[in-house]
Motif scaffolding. Structure first.
Motif, PDB file in Angstrom:
ATOM      1  N   THR A  28       0.835  -1.202   0.000  1.00  0.00           N
ATOM      2  CA  THR A  28       0.000   0.000   0.000  1.00  0.00           C
ATOM      3  C   THR A  28       0.865   1.245   0.000  1.00  0.00           C
ATOM      4  OG1 THR A  28      -1.743  -1.165   1.194  1.00  0.00           O
ATOM      5  CG2 THR A  28      -1.801   1.244   1.284  1.00  0.00           C
ATOM      6  N   ASP A  31      -3.951   5.374   1.015  1.00  0.00           N
ATOM      7  CA  ASP A  31      -5.238   4.869   1.467  1.00  0.00           C
ATOM      8  C   ASP A  31      -6.085   6.082   1.857  1.00  0.00           C
ATOM      9  OD1 ASP A  31      -7.417   3.709   2.787  1.00  0.00           O
ATOM     10  OD2 ASP A  31      -6.193   2.220   3.825  1.00  0.00           O
ATOM     11  N   VAL A  53      -7.541   2.505  -2.205  1.00  0.00           N
ATOM     12  CA  VAL A  53      -6.243   2.039  -1.733  1.00  0.00           C
ATOM     13  C   VAL A  53      -5.365   1.775  -2.945  1.00  0.00           C
ATOM     14  CG1 VAL A  53      -4.985   0.306  -0.406  1.00  0.00           C
ATOM     15  CG2 VAL A  53      -7.293   0.990   0.309  1.00  0.00           C
TER      16      VAL A  53
END
Length: 138
Positions: A28, A31, A53
Motif C-alpha cells: 500500500t 489509502d 487504496v
C-alpha cells in the motif's frame, strides 16, 4: 506519450482483497476516502464516497482497490470472455509454488500451470471475480 497509470478493481471485501494482493507482493502506498464535488463530477455520482487504496509492486505497476460506500456496487458474475476488461496479467517468479500456495488458501484457478516452452501460465480468480493471468517467463 501515453502510459498505463493503474488498474482499478472494485472490491466486495477490502480486507480480503488487501490480504490477497499483499500476498502477491503488492504494498500500500496510499489509502484515502474520497468524497466531494471533484469525485462526484469525475464518476458521475451524487454524494459519492469511495475508499481508494493504491498498491504497487516493483515500484512501477499500480493497482487501485476501490470500496464504494455510496453508491454501493452492484454484484454480478463476470466470465473471462465478458465484454470489457477481461483480466490483469502479472509476471511471477515461481508459478508452480505460487499455484500450490494459492490453492491451499482456497483461490480458484481456471487451469493449472501450462507451458508453451516460452512461458508458463495459469489463470486464477481474485476475491472480486477479477481474472488474473499469472505468467512465469521461461
Amino acid at each position: 506519450m501515453v502510459k498505463v497509470r493503474h488498474s482499478g478493481i472494485v472490491v466486495r471485501d477490502l480486507k480480503e482483497s488487501l490480504d490477497f494482493y499483499r500476498y502477491l507482493g503488492f504494498r500500500t502506498v496510499n489509502d484515502d476516502v474520497e468524497t466531494g464535488e471533484f469525485i462526484d463530477n469525475i464518476l458521475g455520482f451524487e454524494k459519492c464516497e469511495v475508499r481508494t487504496v493504491k498498491m504497487i509492486c516493483d515500484e512501477k505497476q499500480m493497482i487501485e482497490l476501490l470500496e464504494y460506500r455510496n453508491p454501493e456496487s452492484p454484484d454480478f458474475t463476470k466470465l473471462i470472455n465478458s465484454i470489457g476488461c477481461s483480466h490483469l496479467a502479472l509476471t511471477v517468479d515461481n508459478l508452480e509454488l505460487l499455484y500450490e500456495n494459492l490453492i491451499k488458501k482456497g483461490v480458484d484457478f481456471v487451469n493449472p500451470p501450462c507451458s508453451n516452452e516460452k512461458v508458463k501460465v495459469a489463470f486464477c480468480i481474485d476475491p472480486n471475480d477479477v481474472y488474473l493471468e499469472l505468467v512465469e517467463e521461461l
